[in-house]
Design a protein around this motif. Structure first.
Motif, PDB file in Angstrom:
ATOM      1  N   THR A 154       0.831  -1.195   0.000  1.00 20.11           N
ATOM      2  CA  THR A 154       0.000   0.000   0.000  1.00 20.11           C
ATOM      3  C   THR A 154       0.872   1.254   0.000  1.00 20.11           C
ATOM      4  O   THR A 154       2.000   1.246   0.507  1.00 20.11           O
ATOM      5  CB  THR A 154      -0.928   0.047   1.235  1.00 20.11           C
ATOM      6  N   LEU A 155       0.327   2.311  -0.586  1.00 19.24           N
ATOM      7  CA  LEU A 155       0.950   3.630  -0.506  1.00 19.24           C
ATOM      8  C   LEU A 155       0.485   4.318   0.774  1.00 19.24           C
ATOM      9  O   LEU A 155      -0.449   3.855   1.453  1.00 19.24           O
ATOM     10  CB  LEU A 155       0.567   4.460  -1.728  1.00 19.24           C
ATOM     11  N   GLU A 156       1.121   5.425   1.100  1.00 20.74           N
ATOM     12  CA  GLU A 156       0.788   6.129   2.341  1.00 20.74           C
ATOM     13  C   GLU A 156      -0.661   6.585   2.377  1.00 20.74           C
ATOM     14  O   GLU A 156      -1.262   6.694   3.448  1.00 20.74           O
ATOM     15  CB  GLU A 156       1.723   7.330   2.523  1.00 20.74           C
ATOM     16  N   ASP A 157      -1.239   6.866   1.215  1.00 25.53           N
ATOM     17  CA  ASP A 157      -2.627   7.332   1.187  1.00 25.53           C
ATOM     18  C   ASP A 157      -3.636   6.192   1.175  1.00 25.53           C
ATOM     19  O   ASP A 157      -4.833   6.424   1.055  1.00 25.53           O
ATOM     20  CB  ASP A 157      -2.856   8.259  -0.003  1.00 25.53           C
ATOM     21  N   GLY A 158      -3.147   4.936   1.280  1.00 27.82           N
ATOM     22  CA  GLY A 158      -4.046   3.793   1.380  1.00 27.82           C
ATOM     23  C   GLY A 158      -4.301   3.057   0.084  1.00 27.82           C
ATOM     24  O   GLY A 158      -4.936   1.995   0.091  1.00 27.82           O
ATOM     25  N   ARG A 159      -3.830   3.598  -1.042  1.00 30.33           N
ATOM     26  CA  ARG A 159      -4.015   2.888  -2.300  1.00 30.33           C
ATOM     27  C   ARG A 159      -3.262   1.571  -2.271  1.00 30.33           C
ATOM     28  O   ARG A 159      -2.118   1.511  -1.819  1.00 30.33           O
ATOM     29  CB  ARG A 159      -3.553   3.756  -3.472  1.00 30.33           C
ATOM     30  N   ARG A 160      -3.910   0.525  -2.774  1.00 32.62           N
ATOM     31  CA  ARG A 160      -3.389  -0.840  -2.648  1.00 32.62           C
ATOM     32  C   ARG A 160      -3.072  -1.441  -4.003  1.00 32.62           C
ATOM     33  O   ARG A 160      -3.806  -1.258  -4.957  1.00 32.62           O
ATOM     34  CB  ARG A 160      -4.438  -1.704  -1.927  1.00 32.62           C
ATOM     35  N   GLN A 161      -1.947  -2.146  -4.062  1.00 35.26           N
ATOM     36  CA  GLN A 161      -1.607  -2.935  -5.247  1.00 35.26           C
ATOM     37  C   GLN A 161      -1.495  -4.389  -4.828  1.00 35.26           C
ATOM     38  O   GLN A 161      -0.634  -4.742  -4.021  1.00 35.26           O
ATOM     39  CB  GLN A 161      -0.283  -2.473  -5.862  1.00 35.26           C
ATOM     40  N   ILE A 162      -2.367  -5.238  -5.358  1.00 35.63           N
ATOM     41  CA  ILE A 162      -2.270  -6.675  -5.098  1.00 35.63           C
ATOM     42  C   ILE A 162      -1.188  -7.237  -6.009  1.00 35.63           C
ATOM     43  O   ILE A 162      -1.214  -7.049  -7.222  1.00 35.63           O
ATOM     44  CB  ILE A 162      -3.614  -7.373  -5.330  1.00 35.63           C
ATOM     45  N   LEU A 163      -0.231  -7.935  -5.415  1.00 37.06           N
ATOM     46  CA  LEU A 163       0.933  -8.433  -6.139  1.00 37.06           C
ATOM     47  C   LEU A 163       0.718  -9.823  -6.703  1.00 37.06           C
ATOM     48  O   LEU A 163       1.149 -10.129  -7.812  1.00 37.06           O
ATOM     49  CB  LEU A 163       2.153  -8.443  -5.210  1.00 37.06           C
ATOM     50  N   ASN A 164       0.093 -10.678  -5.905  1.00 40.42           N
ATOM     51  CA  ASN A 164      -0.131 -12.065  -6.324  1.00 40.42           C
ATOM     52  C   ASN A 164      -1.131 -12.693  -5.378  1.00 40.42           C
ATOM     53  O   ASN A 164      -1.440 -12.135  -4.310  1.00 40.42           O
ATOM     54  CB  ASN A 164       1.178 -12.854  -6.325  1.00 40.42           C
ATOM     55  N   TYR A 165      -1.616 -13.862  -5.762  1.00 43.86           N
ATOM     56  CA  TYR A 165      -2.591 -14.574  -4.945  1.00 43.86           C
ATOM     57  C   TYR A 165      -1.955 -15.803  -4.314  1.00 43.86           C
ATOM     58  O   TYR A 165      -1.084 -16.447  -4.904  1.00 43.86           O
ATOM     59  CB  TYR A 165      -3.822 -14.926  -5.790  1.00 43.86           C
ATOM     60  N   VAL A 166      -2.390 -16.106  -3.100  1.00 45.49           N
ATOM     61  CA  VAL A 166      -1.834 -17.179  -2.280  1.00 45.49           C
ATOM     62  C   VAL A 166      -2.800 -18.346  -2.297  1.00 45.49           C
ATOM     63  O   VAL A 166      -3.968 -18.201  -1.945  1.00 45.49           O
ATOM     64  CB  VAL A 166      -1.624 -16.679  -0.835  1.00 45.49           C
ATOM     65  N   LEU A 167      -2.321 -19.524  -2.696  1.00 44.78           N
ATOM     66  CA  LEU A 167      -3.144 -20.720  -2.798  1.00 44.78           C
ATOM     67  C   LEU A 167      -2.467 -21.882  -2.088  1.00 44.78           C
ATOM     68  O   LEU A 167      -1.294 -21.773  -1.687  1.00 44.78           O
ATOM     69  CB  LEU A 167      -3.404 -21.070  -4.269  1.00 44.78           C
ATOM     70  N   PRO A 168      -3.166 -23.017  -1.904  1.00 47.34           N
ATOM     71  CA  PRO A 168      -2.564 -24.164  -1.230  1.00 47.34           C
ATOM     72  C   PRO A 168      -1.220 -24.564  -1.835  1.00 47.34           C
ATOM     73  O   PRO A 168      -1.053 -24.602  -3.048  1.00 47.34           O
ATOM     74  CB  PRO A 168      -3.621 -25.260  -1.420  1.00 47.34           C
ATOM     75  N   GLY A 169      -0.269 -24.845  -0.944  1.00 43.35           N
ATOM     76  CA  GLY A 169       1.077 -25.217  -1.345  1.00 43.35           C
ATOM     77  C   GLY A 169       2.039 -24.053  -1.339  1.00 43.35           C
ATOM     78  O   GLY A 169       3.257 -24.246  -1.354  1.00 43.35           O
ATOM     79  N   ASP A 170       1.525 -22.811  -1.307  1.00 39.23           N
ATOM     80  CA  ASP A 170       2.404 -21.647  -1.308  1.00 39.23           C
ATOM     81  C   ASP A 170       3.090 -21.485   0.046  1.00 39.23           C
ATOM     82  O   ASP A 170       2.528 -21.814   1.100  1.00 39.23           O
ATOM     83  CB  ASP A 170       1.616 -20.380  -1.646  1.00 39.23           C
ATOM     84  N   PHE A 171       4.309 -20.957   0.012  1.00 34.69           N
ATOM     85  CA  PHE A 171       5.147 -20.781   1.195  1.00 34.69           C
ATOM     86  C   PHE A 171       5.196 -19.298   1.516  1.00 34.69           C
ATOM     87  O   PHE A 171       5.564 -18.479   0.666  1.00 34.69           O
ATOM     88  CB  PHE A 171       6.544 -21.323   0.899  1.00 34.69           C
ATOM     89  N   LEU A 172       4.834 -18.931   2.747  1.00 40.03           N
ATOM     90  CA  LEU A 172       4.734 -17.529   3.144  1.00 40.03           C
ATOM     91  C   LEU A 172       5.805 -17.162   4.168  1.00 40.03           C
ATOM     92  O   LEU A 172       6.090 -17.944   5.074  1.00 40.03           O
ATOM     93  CB  LEU A 172       3.360 -17.239   3.757  1.00 40.03           C
ATOM     94  N   GLY A 173       6.371 -15.980   4.020  1.00 36.35           N
ATOM     95  CA  GLY A 173       7.287 -15.452   5.022  1.00 36.35           C
ATOM     96  C   GLY A 173       8.749 -15.553   4.687  1.00 36.35           C
ATOM     97  O   GLY A 173       9.592 -15.100   5.463  1.00 36.35           O
ATOM     98  N   LEU A 174       9.098 -16.145   3.549  1.00 37.20           N
ATOM     99  CA  LEU A 174      10.505 -16.309   3.196  1.00 37.20           C
ATOM    100  C   LEU A 174      11.200 -14.955   3.072  1.00 37.20           C
ATOM    101  O   LEU A 174      12.344 -14.798   3.490  1.00 37.20           O
ATOM    102  CB  LEU A 174      10.631 -17.088   1.887  1.00 37.20           C
ATOM    103  N   GLN A 175      10.515 -13.988   2.513  1.00 39.67           N
ATOM    104  CA  GLN A 175      11.102 -12.662   2.353  1.00 39.67           C
ATOM    105  C   GLN A 175      11.521 -12.086   3.698  1.00 39.67           C
ATOM    106  O   GLN A 175      12.621 -11.549   3.850  1.00 39.67           O
ATOM    107  CB  GLN A 175      10.090 -11.740   1.681  1.00 39.67           C
ATOM    108  N   GLY A 176      10.664 -12.235   4.710  1.00 38.22           N
ATOM    109  CA  GLY A 176      10.987 -11.733   6.038  1.00 38.22           C
ATOM    110  C   GLY A 176      12.151 -12.468   6.671  1.00 38.22           C
ATOM    111  O   GLY A 176      12.901 -11.910   7.470  1.00 38.22           O
ATOM    112  N   SER A 177      12.334 -13.752   6.308  1.00 35.28           N
ATOM    113  CA  SER A 177      13.439 -14.533   6.851  1.00 35.28           C
ATOM    114  C   SER A 177      14.777 -14.032   6.326  1.00 35.28           C
ATOM    115  O   SER A 177      15.779 -14.023   7.038  1.00 35.28           O
ATOM    116  CB  SER A 177      13.277 -16.017   6.486  1.00 35.28           C
TER     117      SER A 177
END
Length: 251
Positions: free
Chosen positions: A75-98
Motif C-alpha cells: 500500500t501507498l501512504e494514502d491507502g491505495r493498494r496494489q495486489i501483487l499475487n494470490y496465495v493458494l494451497p502449497g504456497d510458502f509464506l514469510g521467506l522474504q521476512g526470513s
C-alpha cells in the motif's frame, strides 16, 4: 483491516496432509516427510479478511498454505493498494521476512485459511540438514519471481481487456491444479475491487472491462465471485499459454 492473529487449531499428521494426497504436488523422498514432521510446529487458522503478515513486521513464523486462499499486497501512504499475487494451497509464506529481516509486503486471507506453521529461526538448519527440501524452498522463490514477471508484463503491456482475461485465467488455472474447485469453476470470494487493485485500474474501468468479457460469454460474475465459462477464450484474449507442466514442490 482485520489484524487479529490467526487462531491455533488441531495438529494434522504430515502423512495425512491434504497436499501430500494431491497429485499436483511432488512426493517426498527418503526421510523428508519425517524431517518436516519435526520441523513443523502445528497449524493456525486465519479467518477470511484477517491479516497474516503486515508490511514492515518481523514474524517468527513461516507458513505453508494447506487450504483456502489469500493475496499479497503493498500500500501507498494514502491507502491505495496494489495486489501483487494470490496465495493458494502449497504456497510458502514469510521467506522474504526470513532473508530481509522484515516483510516488504502484507498478506491477507480472502477465505478462511489453514496454515502449517514453521519457526523462522530454524530455516537455516533445514538447508544444512535437508538440501533437497532447501531446493524446494529455492524453487518456490523462483516460481514466485516467475509469476511476478508475468504479472508485471500484464500490467505494463496488456490492454485492460487482456489484463482482466489473463488474471482470471491465471487464478483459474492455479486453483484448478490445487483442487479449490469442487462442483463448478467459481472464483470466490474475489470481488471487482480485488481485480481492480491487481490490474492497476479504477473500479469503474474494471467494471466496464469485466462487462465486456461477460457480454462475450467467457465469464459471469456474482456478488463476490466469478464463474469461468470459457477458459480457452480467456487465454486466447490474454495471449497467455497457461501454466508450465510438472509437479509442484512444497514443504
Amino acid at each position: 483491516m482485520d489484524t487479529r492473529p490467526p487462531k491455533s487449531t488441531r495438529i494434522i499428521p504430515c502423512d495425512e496432509c491434504p497436499l501430500c494426497r494431491n497429485d499436483s504436488f511432488r512426493n517426498f523422498e527418503g526421510n523428508e516427510l519425517s524431517y518436516i514432521s519435526g520441523f513443523k510446529r502445528g497449524e493456525l487458522v486465519a479467518e477470511g479478511g484477517s491479516t497474516i503478515y503486515v508490511e514492515g513486521s518481523n514474524s517468527p513464523h513461516l507458513y505453508t498454505v494447506i487450504s483456502g486462499w489469500g493475496f499479497r499486497y503493498k500500500t501507498l501512504e494514502d491507502g491505495r493498494r496494489q495486489i501483487l499475487n494470490y496465495v493458494l494451497p502449497g504456497d510458502f509464506l514469510g521467506l522474504q521476512g526470513s532473508l530481509l529481516t522484515e516483510m516488504m509486503h502484507s498478506v491477507e486471507a480472502l477465505s478462511d485459511i489453514l496454515l502449517c506453521v514453521f519457526e523462522r529461526d530454524r530455516l537455516f538448519d533445514l538447508f544444512k540438514e535437508q538440501p533437497g527440501l532447501g531446493f524446494d524452498i529455492t524453487w518456490l522463490g523462483a516460481r514466485e519471481e516467475q509469476m511476478l514477471d508475468e504479472h508485471l508484463l500484464s500490467v505494463g503491456r496488456r490492454s485492460a481487456l487482456e489484463r482482466a482475461s489473463y488474471l482470471l485465467a491465471f487464478i483459474y488455472e492455479r486453483a484448478k491444479l490445487v483442487g479449490l474447485f469442487r462442483k463448478s469453476a467459481v472464483i470466490t470470494p474475489l470481488t471487482q475491487q480485488h481485480v481492480a487493485d491487481t490490474l492497476g485500474l479504477s473500479l469503474v474501468h474494471t467494471n466496464k472491462t469485466l462487462r465486456k468479457l461477460q457480454s462475450r460469454g467467457v465469464i459471469a460474475w456474482k456478488d463476490a465471485g466469478f464463474v469461468i465459462k470459457d477458459i480457452d477464450a480467456l487465454m486466447k484474449i490474454a495471449g497467455w499459454e497457461g501454466l508450465p507442466e510438472g509437479k509442484r514442490r512444497f514443504i
